[in-house]
Design an enzyme around this catalytic site. Sequence first.
Site, PDB file in Angstrom:
ATOM      1  N   ASP A  16      -7.684  -3.510  -9.933  1.00  0.00           N
ATOM      2  CA  ASP A  16      -6.390  -3.427 -10.616  1.00  0.00           C
ATOM      3  C   ASP A  16      -6.553  -3.786 -12.092  1.00  0.00           C
ATOM      4  OD1 ASP A  16      -3.702  -3.050 -10.927  1.00  0.00           O
ATOM      5  OD2 ASP A  16      -3.088  -4.895  -9.927  1.00  0.00           O
ATOM      6  N   GLY A  17      -5.730  -3.190 -12.922  1.00  0.00           N
ATOM      7  CA  GLY A  17      -5.692  -3.570 -14.331  1.00  0.00           C
ATOM      8  C   GLY A  17      -6.236  -2.528 -15.290  1.00  0.00           C
ATOM      9  N   SER A  61      -3.738   4.373  -3.625  1.00  0.00           N
ATOM     10  CA  SER A  61      -2.878   3.961  -2.506  1.00  0.00           C
ATOM     11  C   SER A  61      -1.859   5.048  -2.177  1.00  0.00           C
ATOM     12  CB  SER A  61      -2.133   2.672  -2.876  1.00  0.00           C
ATOM     13  OG  SER A  61      -1.161   2.954  -3.849  1.00  0.00           O
ATOM     14  N   ASN A  64       0.484   5.274  -4.911  1.00  0.00           N
ATOM     15  CA  ASN A  64       0.034   5.844  -6.190  1.00  0.00           C
ATOM     16  C   ASN A  64       0.441   7.311  -6.379  1.00  0.00           C
ATOM     17  OD1 ASN A  64      -3.100   3.949  -6.366  1.00  0.00           O
ATOM     18  ND2 ASN A  64      -1.101   3.493  -7.248  1.00  0.00           N
ATOM     19  N   TRP A  65       0.826   7.991  -5.277  1.00  0.00           N
ATOM     20  CA  TRP A  65       1.305   9.373  -5.421  1.00  0.00           C
ATOM     21  C   TRP A  65       2.575   9.423  -6.274  1.00  0.00           C
ATOM     22  CZ3 TRP A  65      -2.095  12.879  -4.515  1.00  0.00           C
ATOM     23  CH2 TRP A  65      -3.004  12.778  -3.457  1.00  0.00           C
ATOM     24  N   ARG A  67       3.040   7.990  -9.105  1.00  0.00           N
ATOM     25  CA  ARG A  67       2.761   7.888 -10.554  1.00  0.00           C
ATOM     26  C   ARG A  67       2.998   9.247 -11.221  1.00  0.00           C
ATOM     27  NH1 ARG A  67      -1.892   3.472 -11.799  1.00  0.00           N
ATOM     28  NH2 ARG A  67      -0.942   1.872 -10.515  1.00  0.00           N
ATOM     29  N   LEU A 191      -1.500  -8.401  -1.621  1.00  0.00           N
ATOM     30  CA  LEU A 191      -2.422  -7.473  -0.963  1.00  0.00           C
ATOM     31  C   LEU A 191      -2.037  -6.010  -1.150  1.00  0.00           C
ATOM     32  CD1 LEU A 191      -3.470  -9.135   2.428  1.00  0.00           C
ATOM     33  CD2 LEU A 191      -4.881  -8.704   0.428  1.00  0.00           C
TER      34      LEU A 191
END
Length: 236
Positions: A16-17, A61, A64-65, A67, A191
């Site tokens: 992440d990040g 994930s 994430n779809w 985005r 998580l």
Amino acid sequence: MSSKLSEIKHVAIIMDGNGRWAKKRLFNRIKGHEKGINAVREVVTAGREYGLKALTLYAFSTENWNRPETEVKALMSLLKNFLVNERNELNDKNIKLQAIGDIDKLPEKVRKELEITQDLTSQNDQMVLSLALSYGSRDEITSAVKKIADKALSGELNVSDIDESTISGELYTKDLPDPDIVIRTSGEIRLSNFLMWQAAYSELFFTETLWPDFGKEEFHSILKDFQNRERRFGKV
Ligand code: FPP
């Protein structure tokens, strides 16, 4: 490398990040993901050196779809290039690559490269690199429950015989040991729908480091830290 690290079998990482790394430098978010690939390469190489049997990376994930389309496209393209560019190196390192998640949702061009890479590396036995793609733990558990219900309905399985191993055996990770360690970068302490069944007894490590800045030194120091933690699995 200390031989004691060999007690660690499986490490899972929430990378992440990338976006914040890019924003800090006034780059667009995609640049952060591009830089993130270097960290992926470094961690895979280090994991293999440390004798891990399994390394699982949360690359995309189910959430994430949602985005922006340009970012999703860029991530898919980076993923495709990663598979094309790294497959020989993974093979040389005796690493088996697999994908976990709802792979059917991925674009055809990514699925094709995944298949080629999985086929090429399928006989390798030193480390399994699992890329979690279109992955969500709730989704995974829901699918497992459906498969188990189907087996019960068809008479293949008695309800009274269902135990934890029945559920573990229907998850994408059925051939992997549970993770000893789950790491999340970038200072977020959650998580996020990652390996929620499998991580029941994992040691959790959270670091402020943004994923593109994560490297083998920090990875190694987390593994050393882990060895100093006492895992009791609910016992005294
Ligand atoms: C989280 O950063 C990272 C992702 C959603 C994608 C991770 C992908 C990579 C490291 C590159 C592709 C991976 C492989 C294995 C080829 P973020 O965008 O959520 O960052 P932010 O929270 O700072 O915005």
